[in-house]
Design a protein around this motif. Structure first.
Motif: not given
Length: 300
Positions: A1-15, A57-69
């Protein structure tokens, strides 16, 4: 499983931070740890989430697509954590209040907006009940709080909070004889004019209203009573907040009596059972009512 509560927190912090170093400061970590976590997430997703060609760290289109959810899931996780903490602190699953129909147009429902904001997972049920029915449900345990008019005597099983008052006004349709056409009604006229009241079965001493007429119709709600009064079928005591706009527009007339006032102020209590500990929601409701009543009138 790629996204966990921890990786989600890091992903949003970088965004939010725009760089690994800013995210590291927010999370209390070193930048290399944040960079490694993002790289591991990208490898598991087989997606490039951030462009590292600059210092940012510039978000790619993939990151922007994942951001809302991602933000929605993070919000749900925060809500879940808060709910678990509130349950640990004593939050009930559902707060049920029995409220006399006269009170549903007053100030007693205002604290529910604060409860909804502070405890978004708390289920709230408001039951409309006559005075005697509300007290019965309280003692049976189907409701935690009952909002009723002041009663004679004290039941030692109950605790209560004085909760302000409600003003009831005697009104009739402008064409109904009891409207008086500007002339105060005498005792005989009152006795013969049909009075419409809210009561469960036959009116009793525990009902909050005064029965002045020999001719009585009963309803189970104040909206039903209002409909009958507006149809010219009788007069009634109705809550002032409900009927004031109708009096102002001329749709209803205040009834004048020659030997008593046409307005009746009734004091209100919030009642609960001493032997049943209140949950966090019920306790907070009482606190909010106390705050709200600091500037209100008090009974003498």
């Amino acid at each position: 499983m790629a996204f966990t509560s921890e990786s989600l927190k890091v992903f949003l912090a970088v965004l939010d931070g725009g760089s690994f170093s800013a995210a590291a400061r927010k999370l209390g970590r070193v930048p290399s740890a944040v960079s490694m976590a993002v790289s591991q997430l990208e490898a598991e997703l087989d997606l490039t989430l951030f462009d590292r060609s600059t210092r940012k760290a510039l978000p790619t289109p993939a990151a922007r697509a994942l951001e809302p959810q991602a933000r929605q899931v993070a919000g749900q996780l925060n809500l879940l954590d808060a709910h678990a903490l509130q349950l640990h602190q004593g939050l009930e699953r559902r707060l049920t209040l029995a409220m006399a129909p006269e009170l549903q147009t007053g100030a007693w429902s205002r604290p529910l907006a604060t409860l909804a904001r502070e405890f978004p997972t708390l289920e709230i049920e408001v039951r409309s009940a006559s005075q005697s029915e509300a007290v019965r449900m309280l003692h049976e345990g189907s409701v935690q709080l009952a909002l009723v008019f002041e009663r004679p005597g004290i039941d030692e099983r109950e605790a209560f909070l004085e909760a302000g008052s409600q003003l009831l006004v005697a009104v009739a349709a402008p064409g109904y004889p009891a409207s008086g056409h500007g002339v105060p009604l005498g005792e005989a006229q009152m006795a013969n004019a049909r009075q419409i009241i809210v009561a469960s079965g036959e009116p009793t001493a525990s009902d909050p209203q005064i029965v002045l007429s020999h001719r009585v119709w009963l309803t189970d709600s104040y909206l039903a009573t209002l409909d009958l009064v507006q149809a010219g079928l009788g007069w009634a005591y109705l809550p002032q907040p409900l009927i004031q706009p109708l009096i102002a527009s001329g749709s209803l007339s205040e009834v004048a009596f020659d030997n008593m006032a046409s307005q009746m102020r009734l004091w209100v209590d919030i009642v609960w059972i001493k032997s049943r500990p209140l949950g966090l929601g019920a306790t907070r409701y009482l606190e909010l009512m106390r705050e709200q009543l600091k500037t209100g009138p008090r009974r003498s």
